[in-house]
Design a protein around this motif. Sequence first.
Motif, PDB file in Angstrom:
ATOM      1  N   PHE A  67       0.804  -1.222   0.000  1.00 16.33           N
ATOM      2  CA  PHE A  67       0.000   0.000   0.000  1.00 16.33           C
ATOM      3  C   PHE A  67       0.832   1.265   0.000  1.00 16.33           C
ATOM      4  N   PRO A  75      -0.303   8.045  -6.998  1.00 12.47           N
ATOM      5  CA  PRO A  75      -0.856   8.815  -5.873  1.00 12.47           C
ATOM      6  C   PRO A  75      -2.380   8.953  -5.924  1.00 12.47           C
ATOM      7  N   ALA A  78      -4.452   6.833  -3.650  1.00 13.45           N
ATOM      8  CA  ALA A  78      -4.648   7.221  -2.248  1.00 13.45           C
ATOM      9  C   ALA A  78      -6.002   7.921  -2.126  1.00 13.45           C
ATOM     10  N   TYR A  79      -6.311   8.752  -3.109  1.00 14.52           N
ATOM     11  CA  TYR A  79      -7.546   9.523  -3.043  1.00 14.52           C
ATOM     12  C   TYR A  79      -8.769   8.621  -3.181  1.00 14.52           C
ATOM     13  N   GLY A  82      -8.445   5.401  -0.760  1.00 15.58           N
ATOM     14  CA  GLY A  82      -8.425   5.907   0.602  1.00 15.58           C
ATOM     15  C   GLY A  82      -9.793   6.402   1.035  1.00 15.58           C
ATOM     16  N   LEU A  86     -12.340   3.655   3.829  1.00 15.27           N
ATOM     17  CA  LEU A  86     -12.144   4.026   5.237  1.00 15.27           C
ATOM     18  C   LEU A  86     -12.657   2.946   6.184  1.00 15.27           C
TER      19      LEU A  86
ATOM     20  N   GLY B  75       0.149   4.123   8.843  1.00 14.37           N
ATOM     21  CA  GLY B  75       0.504   4.065   7.424  1.00 14.37           C
ATOM     22  C   GLY B  75      -0.724   4.037   6.540  1.00 14.37           C
ATOM     23  N   LEU B  76      -1.704   3.222   6.935  1.00 15.65           N
ATOM     24  CA  LEU B  76      -2.935   3.152   6.152  1.00 15.65           C
ATOM     25  C   LEU B  76      -3.820   4.363   6.391  1.00 15.65           C
ATOM     26  N   GLN B  77      -3.842   4.836   7.645  1.00 18.27           N
ATOM     27  CA  GLN B  77      -4.704   5.981   7.944  1.00 18.27           C
ATOM     28  C   GLN B  77      -4.300   7.238   7.179  1.00 18.27           C
ATOM     29  N   SER B  79      -3.672   7.484   4.148  1.00 18.33           N
ATOM     30  CA  SER B  79      -4.490   7.501   2.931  1.00 18.33           C
ATOM     31  C   SER B  79      -5.976   7.501   3.239  1.00 18.33           C
ATOM     32  N   LEU B  80      -6.367   6.823   4.314  1.00 13.12           N
ATOM     33  CA  LEU B  80      -7.796   6.693   4.601  1.00 13.12           C
ATOM     34  C   LEU B  80      -8.381   7.993   5.151  1.00 13.12           C
ATOM     35  N   PRO B  83      -7.011  11.552   2.307  1.00 12.83           N
ATOM     36  CA  PRO B  83      -6.820  11.128   0.913  1.00 12.83           C
ATOM     37  C   PRO B  83      -6.316  12.245  -0.010  1.00 12.83           C
ATOM     38  N   GLN B  84      -6.830  13.459   0.187  1.00 12.53           N
ATOM     39  CA  GLN B  84      -6.400  14.549  -0.697  1.00 12.53           C
ATOM     40  C   GLN B  84      -4.928  14.880  -0.477  1.00 12.53           C
ATOM     41  N   MET B  86      -2.561  12.838   0.636  1.00 10.31           N
ATOM     42  CA  MET B  86      -1.669  11.811   0.112  1.00 10.31           C
ATOM     43  C   MET B  86      -1.616  11.844  -1.407  1.00 10.31           C
ATOM     44  N   GLN B  87      -2.731  12.200  -2.019  1.00 13.34           N
ATOM     45  CA  GLN B  87      -2.719  12.292  -3.474  1.00 13.34           C
ATOM     46  C   GLN B  87      -1.757  13.383  -3.930  1.00 13.34           C
TER      47      GLN B  87
END
Lengths: 337, 450
Positions: A67, A75, A78-79, A82, A86, B75-77, B79-80, B83-84, B86-87
């Motif tokens: 991931f 990237p 991720a959006y 992600g 959730l 690490g996952l959070q 992105s979760l 999200p904007q 990390m993008q």
Amino acid sequence: MSYEVIGISVLWLFLYGYLIVASIDFGAGFYAYYAKVTKRDHIINQIISRYLSPVWEVTNVFLVFFFVGIVGFFPKSAYYFGSALLVPASFAIILLAIRGSFYAFENYGSKQSNIYMFLYGATGLFIPASLSVALTISEGGFITEENGVVSLKYAELFTSPLAWSIVALAITALLFISASFLTYYASRANDEKALNLVRKWAIFWATPTIIMALTTMIALSQRNERHFNNMLDLWWVFGISIACFLVALALLYVGKHYGVAFIAIMLQFLFAFFGYGIAKFPYLLDPYIHIEDSVTSEPMAIALIIAFIGGLLLLIPSLILLMRLFLFNADYAKGKK
Amino acid sequence: MEFDTVLMSRLITAMTLGFHIIFATLGVGVPLFISIAEFIGIKKKDKHYTLLAQRWARGFVITVAIGVVTGTAIGLQLSLVWPQFMQLAGNVIALPLFMEVFAFFFEAIFLGIYLYTWDRFKNPYTHWLLSIPVLIGAGISAIFITTVNSFMNTPDGFLLQNGEFTDVNPIAAMLNPSTPTRVAHVLGGSYVTVAAILATIAAFALLRKKGAATYHKKALKLTVISMFIFSILTALAGDLSAKFLAEHQPEKLAAAEWHFETEENADLVLFGWLNEDNEVVGEIRLPGFLSFLAHGNFSSPVIGLEEFPEDEQPPLWIHYMFDLMVSIGFFLLAISFIYLVFTFVKKWNANNKLFLWLIALSGPLAMLAVEFGWIYAEEGRQPWILRGYMTVEEAATSSPYITHMFFLFLLLYIVLGTLCVVTLRKLFKNNPAEVELEKRYPAFEKGESE
């Protein structure tokens, strides 16, 4: 080869690696609990804990790699992933946390508590179920994007035959992979009793795995026809996969060369997984993330690839050392060290 | 009750990180001390140090497991929950995140080998050598992650054109202006905190007087000396950080120091609080010292908060965080220094009750300082998530389920924290050092004990 192809190939390889090592781990958890309930834990649990204790963190890293890597190379994922994932991914994190801490806490407990053994077994089945949501939604139609808000259509997801057959496939496959690995490991340790038990389980789970693979194909044809047709074009890849499966099954039946049998199973999943992945190309998330317009900039892609190669040069010798000391050290497997 | 998703996003991240950094700090620091103890043990042929290394390592297994699972969570959070962010940031700062996983992988492999091979090699140095990749891997992980956080404070290595990042230079992003000072402060802070925690353990054992006094005194001496060295280094790195902030992120320093107007010969405000009119009361003023802290010169001008638009100012309460962190830092430095003076002047008793209590306090205090420092670092960046480019509000997820997830994770951390304490207690209570020494090295104990 373009950067996005290199990137996704590497990531897919890591996901495949996770699929194998995590299956062994998850399945072992289920079997450990099952053996306890059926009062056969004295036969196999020593084998299971001797293998798993030193390697669980390594297993976890495969997932993190995937991931972090996918966000790095693409990237945009991720959006979309992600935002949409959730809830399912949070559940996966929590289950992984319970499971990860199991090793640390339980190893030092004097006796194994029933609750923890149950959690250990159950998380092994629920983690792949929650993670498989990512694969399901990537087929398209489960996500909406309105006014810049990405959301997951839960009703659609929970009533989708594809979602449930992917879950079932994940669980049957992991039980099959895990049992065949344990068969090999028991044979290395010359543990006749454990060998007989886990070999039976391996043979038992072979058929449901194939049935679920076919069911998933059918469900996929209804959800994403493009992906399905691409898979049909790659029929020979899946043919090789099935051939490997038959070789493995035959060896398990005859009761010889368990190492070769396990390698054949690894190849079976390698071909199936890559056949599935190549057919999915070029979408990471149908139709939002197209691999070409979502790839990161060239300097970043190059930097990631260099880092990756450098990292592998460091890790492969270390992993070999780890395996020689534990996994393939017959004395260790037998419990002498 | 309706919750604001941005607020909940911040809370869930603060909670996960606030919990994770406890274990991350231990994860960075403990391997160093295990390695030092094992080395001394081999060199001096002193089984006390060997046992010290083994017992620290045994406890470390538990904390590292929680570090791994909470690290996976954050690490996952990223992105979760963001999200904007990390993008956008993923385009520029993905490299160190990616390499951090490699460093951690490397560390995990060798930690696994290290823990299970205590008696497997003929030459004891072979086993000791295995601790080196563990401590290097841990240190490098910390460095990589700190570069990401530095990037959020002082973004670099790209150009912004039409809302997109172009001309990306991943190395320049990693080595952004705030990276060097922050890395030094984070590493130093981790080592001093772990030294303090391990010193606390030894001091407590001595206070309880259950036995194995020689063993615990050796542990205390080793850890307090380390505490002294690393607290000096951390203070120096902190000083460099302040000078760096004055130059590159003046609003963060100004908010922490309650320095509202740009002026020369600026006063350093210690403690105090704000009254209803936002005036500072009850403070201690050190004339000119802020100029000195910021520029190494008592008359240099220091930029005040007035020069920033109101909606781009960090909250003023970070002053308390900053002061608490610095006060604890100086407490650790002082207590370790006095202890060392007492140790070297042979006729004074360094292991007196008062000292032992003060040292016993230093571990928890040091960990609190890590938390305060971290809160200061994050809140001092507000309202930005990526300073100058993206605010926290723009970056948060829009999912309404974030509130549910917050409570779910809260429950998880309560369970993990409780289990961690219970397991550690069980691990050491049933097997105290004196019992283990007696059991494992009976001959050695007879010769050594007082």
